[in-house]
Design a protein around this motif. Structure first.
Motif, PDB file in Angstrom:
ATOM      1  N   MET A   1      15.695   5.825  -3.824  1.00 39.19           N
ATOM      2  CA  MET A   1      14.895   5.397  -2.662  1.00 39.19           C
ATOM      3  C   MET A   1      15.340   6.173  -1.423  1.00 39.19           C
ATOM      4  N   GLU A   2      14.355   6.671  -0.671  1.00 36.26           N
ATOM      5  CA  GLU A   2      14.663   7.477   0.513  1.00 36.26           C
ATOM      6  C   GLU A   2      15.495   6.709   1.536  1.00 36.26           C
ATOM      7  N   LEU A   3      15.290   5.409   1.607  1.00 37.45           N
ATOM      8  CA  LEU A   3      16.052   4.584   2.532  1.00 37.45           C
ATOM      9  C   LEU A   3      17.544   4.633   2.204  1.00 37.45           C
ATOM     10  N   LYS A   4      17.858   4.654   0.922  1.00 33.18           N
ATOM     11  CA  LYS A   4      19.260   4.733   0.493  1.00 33.18           C
ATOM     12  C   LYS A   4      19.864   6.066   0.911  1.00 33.18           C
ATOM     13  N   ARG A   5      19.092   7.142   0.819  1.00 33.21           N
ATOM     14  CA  ARG A   5      19.607   8.454   1.215  1.00 33.21           C
ATOM     15  C   ARG A   5      19.907   8.485   2.710  1.00 33.21           C
ATOM     16  N   ILE A   6      19.030   7.908   3.517  1.00 29.03           N
ATOM     17  CA  ILE A   6      19.268   7.842   4.958  1.00 29.03           C
ATOM     18  C   ILE A   6      20.508   6.995   5.247  1.00 29.03           C
ATOM     19  N   ALA A   7      20.657   5.895   4.519  1.00 24.79           N
ATOM     20  CA  ALA A   7      21.830   5.048   4.698  1.00 24.79           C
ATOM     21  C   ALA A   7      23.108   5.814   4.382  1.00 24.79           C
ATOM     22  N   ASP A   8      23.062   6.626   3.330  1.00 25.34           N
ATOM     23  CA  ASP A   8      24.238   7.420   2.966  1.00 25.34           C
ATOM     24  C   ASP A   8      24.588   8.427   4.067  1.00 25.34           C
ATOM     25  N   GLU A   9      23.579   8.950   4.734  1.00 29.26           N
ATOM     26  CA  GLU A   9      23.803   9.886   5.843  1.00 29.26           C
ATOM     27  C   GLU A   9      24.559   9.213   6.989  1.00 29.26           C
ATOM     28  N   MET A  10      24.349   7.928   7.151  1.00 27.55           N
ATOM     29  CA  MET A  10      24.887   7.212   8.302  1.00 27.55           C
ATOM     30  C   MET A  10      26.231   6.555   8.007  1.00 27.55           C
ATOM     31  N   THR A  14      30.238   1.674  10.855  1.00 30.85           N
ATOM     32  CA  THR A  14      31.250   1.191  11.801  1.00 30.85           C
ATOM     33  C   THR A  14      30.724   0.102  12.722  1.00 30.85           C
ATOM     34  N   MET A  15      29.493  -0.341  12.492  1.00 29.72           N
ATOM     35  CA  MET A  15      28.893  -1.356  13.362  1.00 29.72           C
ATOM     36  C   MET A  15      28.569  -2.600  12.547  1.00 29.72           C
ATOM     37  N   ALA A  16      28.131  -3.630  13.228  1.00 27.44           N
ATOM     38  CA  ALA A  16      27.724  -4.859  12.553  1.00 27.44           C
ATOM     39  C   ALA A  16      26.585  -4.577  11.585  1.00 27.44           C
ATOM     40  N   ALA A  17      26.516  -5.353  10.497  1.00 22.57           N
ATOM     41  CA  ALA A  17      25.512  -5.113   9.454  1.00 22.57           C
ATOM     42  C   ALA A  17      24.096  -5.102  10.033  1.00 22.57           C
ATOM     43  N   ARG A  18      23.805  -6.035  10.922  1.00 20.35           N
ATOM     44  CA  ARG A  18      22.470  -6.105  11.527  1.00 20.35           C
ATOM     45  C   ARG A  18      22.122  -4.808  12.256  1.00 20.35           C
ATOM     46  N   ASP A  19      23.055  -4.305  13.045  1.00 16.54           N
ATOM     47  CA  ASP A  19      22.800  -3.089  13.823  1.00 16.54           C
ATOM     48  C   ASP A  19      22.701  -1.864  12.923  1.00 16.54           C
ATOM     49  N   TRP A  20      23.516  -1.844  11.870  1.00 21.40           N
ATOM     50  CA  TRP A  20      23.463  -0.714  10.934  1.00 21.40           C
ATOM     51  C   TRP A  20      22.129  -0.687  10.192  1.00 21.40           C
ATOM     52  N   VAL A  21      21.689  -1.849   9.703  1.00 18.10           N
ATOM     53  CA  VAL A  21      20.396  -1.927   9.010  1.00 18.10           C
ATOM     54  C   VAL A  21      19.278  -1.525   9.960  1.00 18.10           C
ATOM     55  N   PHE A  22      19.353  -1.999  11.198  1.00 17.85           N
ATOM     56  CA  PHE A  22      18.364  -1.620  12.215  1.00 17.85           C
ATOM     57  C   PHE A  22      18.300  -0.103  12.377  1.00 17.85           C
ATOM     58  N   GLN A  23      19.445   0.540  12.491  1.00 19.78           N
ATOM     59  CA  GLN A  23      19.474   1.996  12.679  1.00 19.78           C
ATOM     60  C   GLN A  23      18.908   2.728  11.474  1.00 19.78           C
ATOM     61  N   VAL A  24      19.212   2.256  10.266  1.00 20.51           N
ATOM     62  CA  VAL A  24      18.701   2.906   9.061  1.00 20.51           C
ATOM     63  C   VAL A  24      17.178   2.799   8.990  1.00 20.51           C
ATOM     64  N   ILE A  25      16.658   1.588   9.195  1.00 23.04           N
ATOM     65  CA  ILE A  25      15.200   1.403   9.118  1.00 23.04           C
ATOM     66  C   ILE A  25      14.505   2.148  10.250  1.00 23.04           C
ATOM     67  N   ARG A  26      15.081   2.094  11.427  1.00 24.46           N
ATOM     68  CA  ARG A  26      14.500   2.800  12.573  1.00 24.46           C
ATOM     69  C   ARG A  26      14.419   4.300  12.297  1.00 24.46           C
ATOM     70  N   THR A  27      15.485   4.860  11.757  1.00 22.93           N
ATOM     71  CA  THR A  27      15.486   6.279  11.423  1.00 22.93           C
ATOM     72  C   THR A  27      14.409   6.596  10.390  1.00 22.93           C
ATOM     73  N   ALA A  28      14.259   5.723   9.404  1.00 25.79           N
ATOM     74  CA  ALA A  28      13.244   5.933   8.366  1.00 25.79           C
ATOM     75  C   ALA A  28      11.835   5.884   8.945  1.00 25.79           C
ATOM     76  N   ILE A  29      11.607   4.989   9.914  1.00 30.07           N
ATOM     77  CA  ILE A  29      10.285   4.916  10.553  1.00 30.07           C
ATOM     78  C   ILE A  29      10.031   6.166  11.384  1.00 30.07           C
ATOM     79  N   VAL A  30      11.018   6.575  12.187  1.00 30.73           N
ATOM     80  CA  VAL A  30      10.846   7.750  13.050  1.00 30.73           C
ATOM     81  C   VAL A  30      10.606   9.008  12.217  1.00 30.73           C
TER      82      VAL A  30
END
Length: 221
Positions: A1-10, A14-30
């Motif tokens: 899944m492409e989302l997993k690849r973006i997560a691996d990039e990030m 080092t941040m709270a789970a909520r903020d990390w998930v937000f950044q991953v999904i946001r990056t995938a949308i952008v």
């Protein structure tokens, strides 16, 4: 899944789970990985990112506040799809905000800030990854705005940028973006070095209005 690849990039995270998930999904949308109109499935995202549903739901709410996701009762979260009129309104607002940020920053810009912006510009000249090029573009502008020292303003600019940047990345090649922006960035940097507020205002406005026109010409909007 492409989302997993973006997560691996990030990684490392080092941040709270909520903020990390937000950044991953946001990056995938952008990046256009999660296009406008796509329903977001909590189960799939939780599994792909190895987190519980709680940080995913919290991330959805953050994304909704930024205009990237809409949450419907009994339907869940869906990636927003902007109309041409909405994109035009966002770009008009960005132009006003970024011109204001640049005017506030100019008297406070130091040689160190200008040198950092020039390094980002030179990196963008040779960059061959479109996503990295778009990131460098935003970093260039935000570096120059930085001396204004207004986090609220910077957050708004970043939010509006994310909402329209996803459309640019889908339809324009790296050559298109480099050709259109590199020389403009050189002119912006030179006007900053000269502390020429009138020239800087004109060059930045022209640069952003060209981006607005480009977005208005995109197909299927």
């Amino acid at each position: 899944m492409e989302l997993k690849r973006i997560a691996d990039e990030m990684q490392p995270r080092t941040m709270a789970a909520r903020d990390w998930v937000f950044q991953v999904i946001r990056t995938a949308i952008v990046r256009g990985v999660l296009p406008g109109g796509l329903p977001l499935r909590q189960d799939e995202i939780s599994a792909a990112l190895s987190v519980s549903h709680i940080p995913v739901r919290e991330a959805f709410r953050q994304l909704e506040a930024q205009g990237l996701v809409r949450i419907y009762p009994n339907r869940g979260a869906v990636v927003t799809k902007l109309s041409k009129e909405e994109i035009a309104n966002i770009m008009d607002t960005r132009i006003m905000l970024e011109l204001g940020a640049m005017r506030a920053a100019l008297p406070l810009i130091t040689d160190d800030v200008l040198d950092e912006a020039e390094k980002l510009l030179e990196r963008s000249v040779v960059e061959t990854d479109q996503h990295k090029l778009e990131d460098l573009n935003l970093q260039f502008h935000m570096t120059l705005y930085g001396p204004a020292n207004n986090p609220v303003l910077f957050q708004l600019i970043d939010q509006l940028h994310a909402n329209v940047d996803r459309y640019i990345r889908q339809f324009y090649t790296i050559t298109d973006r480099q050709t259109r922006s590199i020389e403009d960035h050189r002119r912006i940097l030179e006007a900053c070095r000269k502390k020429d507020s009138v020239l800087l205002d004109a060059v930045l406005r022209t640069h952003m209005e060209a981006a607005r026109s480009m977005l208005m010409d995109l197909p299927n909007l």
